[in-house]
Design a protein around this motif. Structure first.
Motif, PDB file in Angstrom:
ATOM      1  N   LYS A  55       0.837  -1.207   0.000  1.00  0.00           N
ATOM      2  CA  LYS A  55       0.000   0.000   0.000  1.00  0.00           C
ATOM      3  C   LYS A  55       0.872   1.258   0.000  1.00  0.00           C
ATOM      4  N   GLN A  56       1.928   1.225   0.788  1.00  0.00           N
ATOM      5  CA  GLN A  56       2.837   2.379   0.836  1.00  0.00           C
ATOM      6  C   GLN A  56       3.495   2.616  -0.521  1.00  0.00           C
ATOM      7  N   ASN A  57       3.793   1.533  -1.214  1.00  0.00           N
ATOM      8  CA  ASN A  57       4.382   1.658  -2.548  1.00  0.00           C
ATOM      9  C   ASN A  57       3.430   2.385  -3.492  1.00  0.00           C
ATOM     10  N   LEU A  58       2.154   2.010  -3.447  1.00  0.00           N
ATOM     11  CA  LEU A  58       1.165   2.655  -4.317  1.00  0.00           C
ATOM     12  C   LEU A  58       0.984   4.117  -3.944  1.00  0.00           C
ATOM     13  N   GLU A  59       0.967   4.399  -2.650  1.00  0.00           N
ATOM     14  CA  GLU A  59       0.825   5.793  -2.220  1.00  0.00           C
ATOM     15  C   GLU A  59       2.027   6.627  -2.659  1.00  0.00           C
ATOM     16  N   ARG A  60       3.210   6.023  -2.613  1.00  0.00           N
ATOM     17  CA  ARG A  60       4.406   6.723  -3.057  1.00  0.00           C
ATOM     18  C   ARG A  60       4.330   7.024  -4.555  1.00  0.00           C
TER      19      ARG A  60
END
Length: 412
Positions: A250-255
């Motif tokens: 999820k953090q990857n997508l937000e980044r």
């Protein structure tokens, strides 16, 4: 076990293809060079993919291993095809000679006719064409950017948008790039089109947001009078690598979303925006990825069009062209123009612009490259800006699409 089976199959096929070289030359040096080249390519491929770690994703070295394997296999398949065609005639001749030969003849006579040197030379000459084409595609073809321009006519286009220009790019796959200067050249080429708006139709990365970070400063140079809009493609969600946790994914997508914003893209996640001129407007609608064949179906067309009037002129951004067939074309809303990508034109094919185009990807996608029209609605399937897996392009070049919207009926 599968690697052993792979090596056996490739080895048997390779030995058969090798017969063409044996018929042309008796030099042991050429034989040694042939087998050294073959073993180096196969060895590197096995090395790169034996114990492949999905957590790291598909690397540039993996991509090169695939590219060199294809550069070796395709020409040899040509050799095998020609050699096999010759054997269709040669083997029956040998069988006939064996059974019809006089019993008193010399037992040392070979019943199977020798391979004809001319046929082997012909086979090697033909095989050299795909070999050279693939190497060119890996070295230069992947950055052989083409600007394709179209003019589309619509009777209900608002007068204020007559002559409005859209630039579409798609499938950047920034993790595959290996030449910053070439990417900079492509960005300059996009800006030279001086379009009113830039629209990106998904797959900014292969898997991870970090792939984009070295190119943010380059993509920030993109400029359009009325802004830039984007959607996500199937690769942008990070579904093709193994993450340590759902939170990391999820953090990857937000980044990735943050980086797109930093570049200047307004990312549409089942959402829409209006472009207004002189009291008139057109809608830019963006859906998340929706694709057939096991691809993510996060797109929600109804939600994306919420607040858009049925009579508004609509430009839809949807990464996968299979969405157009499955949901868009027969929707009660009339989507005047859909922009997609995803197919890359398979990065391989034969194309004479405006005359002929062919790629094996046509057997997977009905709409795979260029403009299509149905029920008074259009779709453009962009051939892609970048490349994936195979580190090159042969015949199907990276594309920058410029579409001019015109009021009225074509040729009226």
């Amino acid at each position: 076990m599968r690697w052993l089976l792979f090596i056996i199959i490739v080895g048997v096929a390779d030995y058969y293809a090798f017969q063409a070289l044996r018929a042309v030359t008796k030099s042991n040096w050429w034989y040694l060079l042939y087998w050294m080249f073959t073993l180096a390519i196969i060895g590197n491929f096995v090395y790169q993919f034996y114990g492949f770690n999905r957590s790291n994703g598909f690397s540039q070295s993996n991509s090169l291993a695939v590219g060199f394997l294809i550069a070796m296999i395709v020409p040899k398949l040509v050799l095998i095809a020609v050699m096999f065609t010759e054997d269709i005639f040669r083997v029956p001749q040998g069988v006939y000679s064996y059974f019809m030969q006089d019993s008193g003849s010399d037992n040392g006579v070979k019943h199977l006719p020798s391979r004809r040197k001319f046929i082997s030379q012909l086979a090697l000459g033909i095989a050299a064409v795909p070999f050279a084409s693939i190497l060119y595609g890996m070295y230069k073809g992947k950055y052989n950017f083409k600007v394709l321009k179209y003019t589309l006519h619509f009777e209900d286009l608002p007068d204020a948008f007559n002559g409005y220009r859209l630039t579409q790019i798609s499938d950047i796959h920034s993790g595959s790039f290996d030449n910053v200067k070439k990417v900079e050249y492509a960005i300059d080429l996009i800006n030279k089109q001086e379009s009113d708006v830039i629209l990106f139709t998904g797959d900014m990365v292969n898997n991870k947001a970090t792939e984009l970070e070295p190119y943010v400063s380059i993509f920030k140079k993109l400029k359009a009078t009325d802004g830039m809009f984007s959607v996500l493609g199937n690769h942008d969600y990070g579904d093709y690598v193994r993450w340590d946790s759902d939170d990391e994914k999820k953090q990857n997508l937000e980044r990735l979303k943050e980086l797109q914003k930093e570049i200047g893209f307004d990312l549409l996640l089942n959402d829409n925006r209006f472009l207004e001129k002189k009291g008139e407007r057109i809608a830019i609608i963006g859906v998340e990825n929706w694709g057939k064949g096991g691809f993510k179906k996060a797109g929600d067309l109804k939600q994306a069009a919420f607040g858009v009037d049925k009579n508004d002129f609509k430009v839809l951004l949807s990464h996968d062209p299979s969405h157009w067939d499955a949901e868009v074309i027969n929707d009660e809303y009339h989507y005047h123009l859909t922009l997609s990508g995803h197919t890359h034109g398979m990065q391989f094919g034969i194309e004479i612009p405006g005359v002929f185009k062919w790629s094996p990807v046509k057997w997977r996608y009905k709409h795979w490259a260029g403009i299509y029209e149905q029920l008074g609605q259009y779709i453009n399937v962009n051939r892609g800006f970048g490349y994936l897996a195979f580190p090159g392009r042969v015949g199907i070049w990276p594309e920058i699409t410029v579409i001019e919207l015109k009021k009225g009926v074509k040729n009226a």
